[in-house]
Enzyme design. Structure first.
Site, mmCIF file in Angstrom:
data_model
loop_
_atom_site.group_PDB
_atom_site.id
_atom_site.type_symbol
_atom_site.label_atom_id
_atom_site.label_comp_id
_atom_site.label_asym_id
_atom_site.label_seq_id
_atom_site.Cartn_x
_atom_site.Cartn_y
_atom_site.Cartn_z
ATOM 1 N N TYR A 173 -14.766 -14.516 -21.609
ATOM 2 C CA TYR A 173 -13.315 -14.732 -21.579
ATOM 3 C C TYR A 173 -12.586 -13.393 -21.494
ATOM 4 C CZ TYR A 173 -8.728 -16.621 -22.369
ATOM 5 O OH TYR A 173 -7.407 -16.964 -22.196
ATOM 6 N N PHE A 191 7.964 -13.498 4.225
ATOM 7 C CA PHE A 191 6.828 -14.409 4.189
ATOM 8 C C PHE A 191 7.186 -15.527 3.212
ATOM 9 C CE2 PHE A 191 2.891 -16.276 2.777
ATOM 10 C CZ PHE A 191 2.418 -16.685 4.002
ATOM 11 N N THR A 192 6.713 -16.736 3.503
ATOM 12 C CA THR A 192 7.160 -17.934 2.784
ATOM 13 C C THR A 192 7.085 -17.793 1.256
ATOM 14 O OG1 THR A 192 4.945 -18.826 3.086
ATOM 15 C CG2 THR A 192 6.609 -19.493 4.694
ATOM 16 N N ASP A 225 2.934 -5.484 0.652
ATOM 17 C CA ASP A 225 2.108 -6.691 0.691
ATOM 18 C C ASP A 225 0.848 -6.278 1.432
ATOM 19 O OD1 ASP A 225 0.759 -9.009 1.296
ATOM 20 O OD2 ASP A 225 2.578 -10.201 1.573
ATOM 21 N N LYS A 243 -7.694 -13.019 2.342
ATOM 22 C CA LYS A 243 -7.672 -12.622 3.753
ATOM 23 C C LYS A 243 -8.612 -11.432 3.953
ATOM 24 C CE LYS A 243 -3.649 -15.007 3.347
ATOM 25 N NZ LYS A 243 -3.214 -15.619 2.090
ATOM 26 N N ARG A 300 4.556 -22.164 12.746
ATOM 27 C CA ARG A 300 5.288 -21.047 12.145
ATOM 28 C C ARG A 300 6.595 -20.935 12.910
ATOM 29 N NH1 ARG A 300 2.627 -19.238 7.225
ATOM 30 N NH2 ARG A 300 3.756 -21.123 6.815
ATOM 31 N N PHE A 308 6.992 -26.900 4.705
ATOM 32 C CA PHE A 308 5.994 -27.038 5.772
ATOM 33 C C PHE A 308 4.664 -27.573 5.273
ATOM 34 C CE2 PHE A 308 3.674 -23.232 4.505
ATOM 35 C CZ PHE A 308 4.646 -22.529 3.820
HETATM 36 N N1 F0G Z 1 1.467 -12.494 1.811
HETATM 37 C C1 F0G Z 1 1.016 -12.745 3.062
HETATM 38 C C2 F0G Z 1 1.292 -11.771 4.141
HETATM 39 C C3 F0G Z 1 0.298 -13.919 3.308
HETATM 40 O O1 F0G Z 1 -0.132 -14.159 4.530
HETATM 41 C C4 F0G Z 1 0.055 -14.823 2.242
HETATM 42 C C5 F0G Z 1 -0.640 -16.070 2.470
HETATM 43 C C6 F0G Z 1 0.543 -14.522 0.975
HETATM 44 C C7 F0G Z 1 1.244 -13.336 0.799
HETATM 45 C C8 F0G Z 1 0.343 -15.446 -0.202
HETATM 46 O O2 F0G Z 1 -0.949 -15.387 -0.623
HETATM 47 O O3 F0G Z 1 -1.808 -17.711 -0.221
HETATM 48 O O4 F0G Z 1 -3.037 -16.091 -1.667
HETATM 49 O O5 F0G Z 1 -0.933 -17.090 -2.447
HETATM 50 N N2 F0G Z 1 -0.836 -16.536 3.594
HETATM 51 C C9 F0G Z 1 -1.588 -17.711 3.928
HETATM 52 C C10 F0G Z 1 -1.523 -17.926 5.409
HETATM 53 C C11 F0G Z 1 -1.226 -18.922 3.164
HETATM 54 O O6 F0G Z 1 -2.056 -18.946 5.860
HETATM 55 O O7 F0G Z 1 -0.988 -17.083 6.127
HETATM 56 P P1 F0G Z 1 -1.719 -16.659 -1.278
#
Ligand code: F0G
Length: 468
Positions: free
Chosen positions: A76, A128-129, A219, A262, A386, A453
């Site tokens: 833990y 980014f979303t 990022d 990624k 997108r 989305f």
């Molecule tokens: N920043 C970038 C540039 C991303 O592409 C993503 C996620 C995140 C932050 C968030 O990270 O998913 O680990 O919480 N991108 C995925 C995509 C979902 O399909 O592009 P996460």
């Protein structure tokens, strides 16, 4: 000549384990897509042939990473894997402090709560979303300060991820530096098509921010891919290693949020890394509330071990050349067929330009969502919208954002698909291209409140519907 071109990016691995794929019929796909509300996120993965929805967590781990999974220290507190990861993040990214999180948005959440005060503005090189949502939930407004070329799918600018310094300067002059806690810089820029930012531009951004006492947050989700582009495209960088460029990138920033799913070749994981001691103390305390103890942050020990090993594999030159080489192989073939895609080709994906692919559809008919649905019907290939659906609504007016880019992302998991798969993909897109006029567009019939989305549902417009 052909052979030499392929040799240039041929995979630096062989395959030791395989996962069977299921080929479905057109009827089965029609039923599955209707059931999924014409949203590729809602398809069952078993109904998908080639899954190009995302490169996130879909990577194939190496034998070394799998061996590392067996070295999980599932304590833990104080897991050995945490300390190995901490050392590796320091070595590769250069930040002093590490806070592991379950994935990227966990880190975004912590950082946004830490550094944003209600009413702040957070400028960034395109939204980014999840990043923007966490900034908004912390009370900030995101301001896009990317160069104009990034919003033009046909511009051949080599660094479309660059910050427009004049836009940034103007924002600071307008609201005052005290209202800008940090600039949010992504490398590469996912929503612009996986486009890189140059070191020269990042350095200039850094200098501008330093003059105003503003921090820079990276990022770093695909920063190793960004480093590959810098090595290939930025004057004077050809002789520098990806590892060195990565460190130089991070050294120009105060902190990074990371989705390890990624670049780092794992299926789950992320982190926040930063230099400031006081902020680290706070983040380490906060992670206990939202993710888990500060030495695991929502991850198993084995996940942290696989991530640490992934950091070395991801920085290997031949890995990155093969990874991006595969994406460019598909892009070049589509361009040769005259199919509109975002140029120059980015790092993790080929982006079909749905606005030019389906010019007969108004943006209200969600051309990118429609094209992604059509590609699935054609061949069982899953892509991601997108465009206007991903862009969502302006929280203050409630109106739908109308992004200039209306894209379908064909995202390549790392080390997963073969060149024959790429050829099937190219053929399938060509078949949809040949009958593109038949695509009628979609209406949204269900819209969730956050990140719509992922869960929105649609219905096809009838063939005779007027174009409005
Ligand atoms: N920043 C970038 C540039 C991303 O592409 C993503 C996620 C995140 C932050 C968030 O990270 O998913 O680990 O919480 N991108 C995925 C995509 C979902 O399909 O592009 P996460």
């Amino acid at each position: 000549m052909r052979t030499r071109e392929k040799r240039a990016w041929a995979e630096p691995f062989k395959i030791k384990m395989v996962e069977p794929l299921r080929v479905t019929t057109r009827e089965a796909r029609e039923a599955a897509l209707a059931e999924a509300g014409y949203n590729t996120f809602l398809l069952h993965s078993e109904d998908v042939y080639l899954d190009l929805l995302t490169d996130s967590g879909t990577n194939a781990m190496s034998d070394r990473q799998w061996a590392g999974m067996m070295l999980g220290d599932e304590a833990y507190a104080g897991s050995a894997n945490y300390y190995r990861l901490e050392a590796k993040v320091r070595e590769a990214y250069g930040y002093r402090h590490l806070v592991p999180t379950h994935q990227g948005r966990g880190a975004e959440h912590l950082l946004s709560r830490l550094w944003i005060r209600p009413g702040d503005r957070v400028p960034g090189n395109m939204y980014f979303t999840t990043t923007r949502l966490h900034q908004e939930l912390a009370g900030a407004t995101f301001v896009d300060v990317i160069i104009d070329e990034a919003h033009d799918a046909t511009s051949l600018h080599p660094f479309k991820g660059n910050v427009d310094l004049a836009k940034l300067e103007a924002l600071i002059a307008e609201v005052g530096a005290a209202r800008v806690p940090y600039v949010s810089v992504a490398a590469t820029v996912n929503m612009a098509g996986g486009q890189p930012i140059s070191l020269e531009n990042l350095r200039a951004t850094r200098e501008l921010c330093q003059r105003h006492g503003i921090k820079v947050v990276l990022d770093a989700t695909r920063a190793i891919e960004n480093a590959w582009f810098i090595q290939r495209r930025e004057p004077g960088r050809a002789g520098q290693s990806i590892a060195d460029i990565l460190r130089e990138t991070c050294a120009l920033t105060d902190a990074c949020t990371m989705s390890a799913k990624k670049d780092l070749l794992v299926n789950i994981g992320g982190f926040l890394a930063l230099n400031d001691d006081a902020s680290f103390e706070e983040a380490r305390n906060m992670v206990v509330v939202y993710e888990g103890l500060h030495t695991y942050g929502g991850l198993a020990g084995r996940d942290m071990e696989a991530m640490a090993i992934g950091i070395d594999e991801a920085r290997a030159e031949e890995h990155m050349t093969a990874r991006i080489g595969q994406v460019h192989y598909v892009a070049d073939a589509l361009l040769a067929e005259g199919i509109p895609i975002v140029q120059p080709t980015g790092g993790h994906a080929v982006f079909l330009d749905a606005a030019r692919f389906l010019p007969h559809l108004p943006q209200k008919a969600y051309p990118a969502q429609s094209l992604a649905a059509e590609l699935y019907l054609e061949s069982g290939i899953r892509a991601m919208e997108r465009g206007m659906v991903s862009a969502g609504r302006d929280p203050s007016t409630g109106h739908e954002h109308q992004p200039k880019l209306e894209l379908v992302r064909l995202t390549f998991p790392r080390r997963v698909y073969t060149q024959a798969h790429c050829d099937v993909l190219i053929e399938s897109i060509c078949r949809v291209w040949d009958r593109r006029e038949e695509v009628t567009g979609l209406d949204m019939v269900y819209e969730p409140r956050y990140l719509r989305f992922f869960q929105a549902r649609f219905q096809p417009r009838p063939p005779a519907a007027p174009a409005a």
